[in-house]
Design a protein around this motif. Structure first.
Motif, short mmCIF file in Angstrom:
data_model
loop_
_atom_site.label_atom_id
_atom_site.label_comp_id
_atom_site.label_asym_id
_atom_site.label_seq_id
_atom_site.Cartn_x
_atom_site.Cartn_y
_atom_site.Cartn_z
N UNK A 1 0.82 -1.21 0.00
CA UNK A 1 0.00 0.00 0.00
C UNK A 1 0.85 1.25 0.00
N UNK A 2 1.92 1.24 0.79
CA UNK A 2 2.82 2.41 0.84
C UNK A 2 3.40 2.69 -0.54
N UNK A 3 3.89 1.65 -1.20
CA UNK A 3 4.50 1.85 -2.52
C UNK A 3 3.48 2.31 -3.55
N UNK B 1 -13.14 -3.55 5.69
CA UNK B 1 -13.14 -2.33 6.48
C UNK B 1 -11.78 -2.08 7.11
N UNK B 2 -11.18 -3.13 7.66
CA UNK B 2 -9.86 -2.99 8.28
C UNK B 2 -8.80 -2.61 7.25
N UNK B 3 -8.84 -3.24 6.08
CA UNK B 3 -7.90 -2.91 5.01
C UNK B 3 -8.09 -1.47 4.55
N UNK B 4 -9.34 -1.02 4.50
CA UNK B 4 -9.64 0.35 4.08
C UNK B 4 -9.09 1.36 5.07
N UNK C 1 -6.40 4.27 4.19
CA UNK C 1 -6.71 5.69 4.36
C UNK C 1 -5.72 6.36 5.31
N UNK C 2 -5.27 5.66 6.33
CA UNK C 2 -4.27 6.24 7.24
C UNK C 2 -2.97 6.52 6.49
N UNK C 3 -2.54 5.55 5.69
CA UNK C 3 -1.31 5.73 4.90
C UNK C 3 -1.50 6.85 3.89
N UNK D 1 -0.48 12.42 2.04
CA UNK D 1 -1.02 13.71 1.60
C UNK D 1 -0.60 14.84 2.54
N UNK D 2 -0.49 14.54 3.83
CA UNK D 2 -0.01 15.55 4.78
C UNK D 2 1.41 15.99 4.45
N UNK D 3 2.26 15.02 4.12
CA UNK D 3 3.64 15.35 3.71
C UNK D 3 3.63 16.23 2.48
N UNK D 4 2.77 15.89 1.51
CA UNK D 4 2.70 16.68 0.28
C UNK D 4 2.19 18.08 0.55
N UNK D 5 1.22 18.22 1.46
CA UNK D 5 0.66 19.54 1.77
C UNK D 5 1.73 20.45 2.34
N UNK D 6 2.48 19.97 3.32
CA UNK D 6 3.51 20.81 3.93
C UNK D 6 4.68 21.03 2.98
N UNK D 7 4.95 20.05 2.11
CA UNK D 7 5.97 20.25 1.09
C UNK D 7 5.55 21.33 0.11
N UNK D 8 4.24 21.32 -0.24
CA UNK D 8 3.73 22.33 -1.15
C UNK D 8 3.83 23.72 -0.58
N UNK D 9 3.57 23.87 0.74
CA UNK D 9 3.67 25.17 1.37
C UNK D 9 5.11 25.67 1.36
N UNK D 10 6.05 24.76 1.62
CA UNK D 10 7.47 25.16 1.58
C UNK D 10 7.88 25.57 0.17
N UNK D 11 7.36 24.84 -0.82
CA UNK D 11 7.66 25.20 -2.20
C UNK D 11 7.08 26.57 -2.54
#
Length: 219
Positions: A14-16, A161-164, A168-170, A175-185
């Motif tokens: 899922x991560x990949x 449900x558990x897999x979902x 969604x957590x991953x 997406x949180x990493x991308x959001x803060x990366x976008x702000x820095x950019x």
């Protein structure tokens, strides 16, 4: 546990899959870089909601429906491709306007422009639409999820449900990493408006490419 087999492999897979570049992640990062963290999370919520709806549709048999009625897949494919291309063209137009603007006017009117443009882009609705107009995602969820559900488990809905939840957590973490990366950019590009315009144009071209790829895809 919960009828899930080989959960570690599922998490790694899922991560990949999540970190692969796609229209959802690029859209969230682009609006975060232009309008800030709050708007980025509004877009991320749209992606989260769209993915949740697709997962529910998959569990309820949407993939089988698309196989039984191929014309449904064609309609979704055409509409999705057109919408992604439309977003790409809008980004290309925005990049041209940014390239032609003067740095002083961009800096002086940034707050006003941000408020008006956010209203025009509708981040939640746009992110939700990007997620839903992707029939390939339904096929992916079905083919990926079933590999980790124990067929002998009496409550398969609980397994899905558990897999979902794990997915969604991953996804939200990424997406949180991308959001803060976008702000820095955004801070980096604040005085480099031509470089920013070039990057926006690249994202626009990528969206057009995603649209073309979806238009030529098959089940």
């Amino acid at each position: 546990m919960f009828g899930i087999t080989d959960i570690l492999t599922y998490i790694l897979g899922t991560i990949f899959i999540v970190i692969l570049p796609g229209p959802n992640s690029l859209y969230v990062m682009s609006i975060a870089s232009r309008f800030g963290i709050q708007t980025g999370y509004i877009g991320a919520l749209g992606v989260f909601t769209g993915d949740l709806i697709l997962i529910l549709c998959t569990v309820l048999g949407a993939a089988s429906l698309l196989h039984a009625f191929p014309w449904l897949f064609i309609i979704l494919k055409v509409v999705g491709a057109a919408y992604l291309s439309y977003l790409g063209i809008r980004l290309l137009i925005a990049s041209v306007k940014t390239w032609q603007s003067k740095p002083q006017s961009i800096q002086a009117d940034s707050d006003l422009n941000n408020r008006s443009t956010v209203a025009e882009f509708h981040p939640f609705r746009t992110a939700l639409t990007i997620s839903l107009l992707n029939p390939k995602a339904i096929m992916f969820y079905l083919s990926f999820f079933v590999q980790f559900v124990d067929p002998a488990y009496p409550y398969p809905a609980l397994s899905f449900a558990a897999l979902s939840v794990i997915l969604q957590i991953i996804s939200m973490g990424y997406l949180t990493i991308l959001i803060f990366s976008g702000v820095k950019l955004a801070n980096f590009f604040n005085r480099r408006y031509k470089v920013a315009a070039s990057c926006v144009a690249c994202v626009g071209l990528l969206f057009c490419g995603f649209g073309l790829k979806l238009a030529t895809s098959t089940m």
